[in-house]
Motif scaffolding. Structure first.
Motif, mmCIF file in Angstrom:
data_model
loop_
_atom_site.group_PDB
_atom_site.id
_atom_site.type_symbol
_atom_site.label_atom_id
_atom_site.label_comp_id
_atom_site.label_asym_id
_atom_site.label_seq_id
_atom_site.Cartn_x
_atom_site.Cartn_y
_atom_site.Cartn_z
ATOM 1 N N GLY A 88 0.807 -1.209 0.000
ATOM 2 C CA GLY A 88 0.000 0.000 0.000
ATOM 3 C C GLY A 88 0.843 1.264 0.000
ATOM 4 N N TRP A 89 0.219 2.363 -0.424
ATOM 5 C CA TRP A 89 0.920 3.649 -0.472
ATOM 6 C C TRP A 89 1.298 4.130 0.917
ATOM 7 N N ARG A 90 0.531 3.750 1.920
ATOM 8 C CA ARG A 90 0.804 4.228 3.279
ATOM 9 C C ARG A 90 2.188 3.778 3.747
ATOM 10 N N LYS A 122 4.760 6.086 2.336
ATOM 11 C CA LYS A 122 4.773 7.373 3.036
ATOM 12 C C LYS A 122 5.430 7.245 4.403
ATOM 13 N N ASP A 123 5.119 6.171 5.126
ATOM 14 C CA ASP A 123 5.708 5.970 6.447
ATOM 15 C C ASP A 123 7.217 5.759 6.359
#
Length: 321
Positions: free
Chosen positions: A26-28, A31-32
């Protein structure tokens, strides 16, 4: 054209892997990864010795060709390279085993069961690559004629001498991956450098005396040192002595000898399609039968392998349709 093809292939593979990673994580997660807690310095510190080892291994991979070219010319270097590249495809099973079992050895995740499974994977890898080494030794001439043509007849002697290296080649990525996930990347550096130096020294001494076959000798001896060094690195962390695998090696060598005798019976010259097929099937049966008689393999293991492969057959048949 070859360089362009490789560049396009790797670029495409990189895009597909990135897309698959994003789909799974996932994109999250991406980002994290840019947050303050991302251990960039720790990853870079551990990645540096891996960069050194990979760089040394690139030199190891090219040293024979460069030295042979310097002493004997480009034609001899090309003949050696052609024989060496035949082994490239056969190294992929070892890479697959490393990818499947080495990550389970990571600190904080490893269990006694993971260590035992890794040792089992090493055992099967040993048997597989001893079997693959048999035709390289016995059928070196027909293999070279089939894949390279008559202009590369000298490559057959190289391929024959590379038989021991074929066995070691499968273990290389398995032990290297294990050392990486066990946190022992720094200890790999002197082992890789020592293997490179041994290869170079042997080549410089023997190439002027016996020709391109010296490259195969140097590679085999140096890679044996490489494998022994990595086994010594991994053994304390795993807590399982690799000496327990020596009986497997001994029985596998005997079984490979039996398979080699079967291949020899089908001839070592120009082989027909029937001879290629019949020889390969008969040698495989002889190899497995010898392992069963030597009590290295058990019938239950074969049944488990059949159960594992059977569900894949309908899928393969459906894809062909």
């Amino acid at each position: 054209g070859a360089v362009a093809g490789r560049a396009i292939g790797f670029t495409t593979a990189g895009i597909l892997v990135t897309a698959l990673a994003i789909r799974l994580l996932g994109w999250r997660a991406l980002k994290d990864a840019g947050g303050r807690e991302f251990p960039a310095r720790k990853i870079a510190a551990y990645g540096l010795p891996l960069l050194v080892v990979n760089g040394v291994f690139v030199l190891f991979d090219r040293a024979d060709v460069l030295i042979i070219g310097a002493f004997l010319g480009s034609a001899s270097a090309g003949t050696f390279e052609a024989a060496f590249r035949i082994l490239t495809f056969l190294g992929y099973p070892g890479i697959a085993v490393a990818a499947g079992f080495s990550p389970r050895l990571a600190e904080g995740r490893r269990t006694d069961g993971d260590s035992a499974q890794f040792m089992g994977a090493v055992r099967y890898t040993i048997l597989l690559y001893l079997f693959l080494a048999a035709p390289l030794v016995v059928w070196a001439d027909p293999i070279v004629r089939l894949l390279l043509g008559g202009d590369y007849a000298g490559a057959a002697d190289v391929l024959r001498v590379l038989g021991p290296f074929m066995f070691l080649k499968g273990l290389g990525p398995v032990f290297a991956g294990a050392a990486n996930y066990l946190g022992q990347a720094r200890r790999r550096v002197p082992v890789a450098i020592a293997a490179l130096l041994v290869n170079v020294v042997i080549d410089i001494i023997l190439v002027p005396l016996i020709g391109i076959v010296a490259g195969a000798i140097g590679t085999s001896v140096a890679f044996a040192l490489y494998i022994a060094g990595h086994a010594r690195i991994c053994q304390p962390a795993l807590g399982i002595p690799f000496s327990s695998l020596l009986p497997t090696v001994a029985r596998g060598v005997l079984a490979a000898g039996v398979a080699g005798l079967v291949l020899l019976a089908f001839g070592t010259g120009d082989l027909s399609v029937v001879a290629w097929t019949s020889g390969a099937v008969t040698a495989s049966i002889a190899f497995v039968s010898a392992l069963i008689l030597l009590r290295e393999l058990h019938v239950d293991e074969l049944r488990a392998a059949v159960r594992l492969v059977r569900p894949l057959l309908p899928r393969m048949a459906g894809q062909r349709r």
